[in-house]
Design a protein around this motif. Structure first.
Motif, PDB file in Angstrom:
ATOM      1  N   ASP A  24      -6.797   9.980  -7.129  1.00 46.89           N
ATOM      2  CA  ASP A  24      -6.624   9.081  -6.005  1.00 46.89           C
ATOM      3  C   ASP A  24      -6.846   7.671  -6.424  1.00 46.89           C
ATOM      4  OD1 ASP A  24      -9.229   9.070  -6.238  1.00 46.89           O
ATOM      5  OD2 ASP A  24      -9.569   9.858  -3.994  1.00 46.89           O
ATOM      6  N   MET A  62      -1.411   0.634  -5.856  1.00 44.15           N
ATOM      7  CA  MET A  62      -1.756   1.786  -5.256  1.00 44.15           C
ATOM      8  C   MET A  62      -3.022   1.890  -4.028  1.00 44.15           C
ATOM      9  SD  MET A  62      -3.503   5.516  -6.477  1.00 44.15           S
ATOM     10  CE  MET A  62      -1.981   6.307  -7.279  1.00 44.15           C
ATOM     11  N   ARG A  91      -1.541  -0.225  -1.263  1.00 49.04           N
ATOM     12  CA  ARG A  91      -0.581   0.666  -0.511  1.00 49.04           C
ATOM     13  C   ARG A  91      -1.519   1.558   0.602  1.00 49.04           C
ATOM     14  NH1 ARG A  91       2.255   1.587  -5.079  1.00 49.04           N
ATOM     15  NH2 ARG A  91       1.297   3.781  -5.207  1.00 49.04           N
ATOM     16  N   LEU A  92      -2.548   2.060   0.059  1.00 51.20           N
ATOM     17  CA  LEU A  92      -3.427   3.143   0.789  1.00 51.20           C
ATOM     18  C   LEU A  92      -4.566   2.226   1.482  1.00 51.20           C
ATOM     19  CD1 LEU A  92      -3.961   5.777  -2.120  1.00 51.20           C
ATOM     20  CD2 LEU A  92      -2.404   5.678  -0.361  1.00 51.20           C
TER      21      LEU A  92
END
Length: 216
Positions: free
Chosen positions: A99, A156, A159-160
């Motif tokens: 992640d 990333m 975005r998260l």
């Protein structure tokens, strides 16, 4: 996890001495191999094409058919270093959940381990010997991959929802500066390595986390 000192080498030569068709090694490969081996116990400043050629078992003149100068040889060696770095990162990534936090921590720890275990390679790869990337497009391309890797992780995180949107480039550079800076402090002896490998890993990952915490 201990900071290992794995030798950063391409495939070993089967026989010593002058390269021949029998052992399947060409002169360029032999010169790169010899340069890599010299890096184990010779400073960058003391390495010359003449010394590399002698170790490879070829004439000094022959070396210039493949590398116009020492920096051209260093460029080829640096490419090997970057490939090894990317392989190491992928192995480290397999230990995480992959992640945002896992990727970010893995990259910081891999970067630090690589520099500490391959100090002379790091000097070549990250600009310490003045290799002009404009003259070595292949090296330029592979070296930019380190930036793109971190840039993708920052995107990333945005975005998260871990990081604020916007200024992705600035946040990438800030993260890189943090990770590279802490590695240089240890490399130059400003900070001392901890005896407990796990404590060392936790320390580096905590420092790298502060970089993204400041970008929330």
């Amino acid at each position: 996890m201990a900071v290992s000192k794995k030798k950063l080498t391409p495939k070993k030569l089967k026989t010593a001495g002058r390269p021949s068709k029998e052992n399947g090694v060409n002169v360029r490969e032999a010169l790169i191999q010899a340069g890599v081996e010299l890096l184990e116990n010779t400073s960058l400043e003391d390495i010359s094409l003449r010394k590399v050629a002698a170790k490879a078992g070829v004439s000094h003149v022959a070396s210039y058919h493949h590398f116009e100068n020492k920096n051209a040889l260093f460029s080829a060696i640096a490419e090997i270093g970057f490939q090894k770095y990317f392989e190491t990162y992928q192995k480290e990534l397999e230990k995480t959940d992959q992640d945002f936090k896992g990727r970010y921590r893995a990259l910081g720890w891999t970067y630090f381990q690589f520099i500490m275990a391959n100090r002379q390679f790091a000097r070549i790869m990250f600009g310490g010997m003045g290799v002009d990337l404009k003259n070595h497009p292949t090296l330029s391309g592979v070296s930019r991959r380190t930036y793109r890797q971190l840039h993708e992780i920052i995107r990333m995180g945005q975005r998260l929802g871990f990081l604020e949107q916007g200024k992705t480039r600035e946040k990438t550079l800030a993260s890189w500066a943090m990770i590279h800076g802490i590695a240089m402090l240890f490399l130059e002896g400003r900070l001392q390595m901890k005896n407990d490998p796990k404590e060392m890993e936790n320390f580096i990952q905590t420092v790298t986390e502060y970089a993204y915490i400041g970008m929330k």
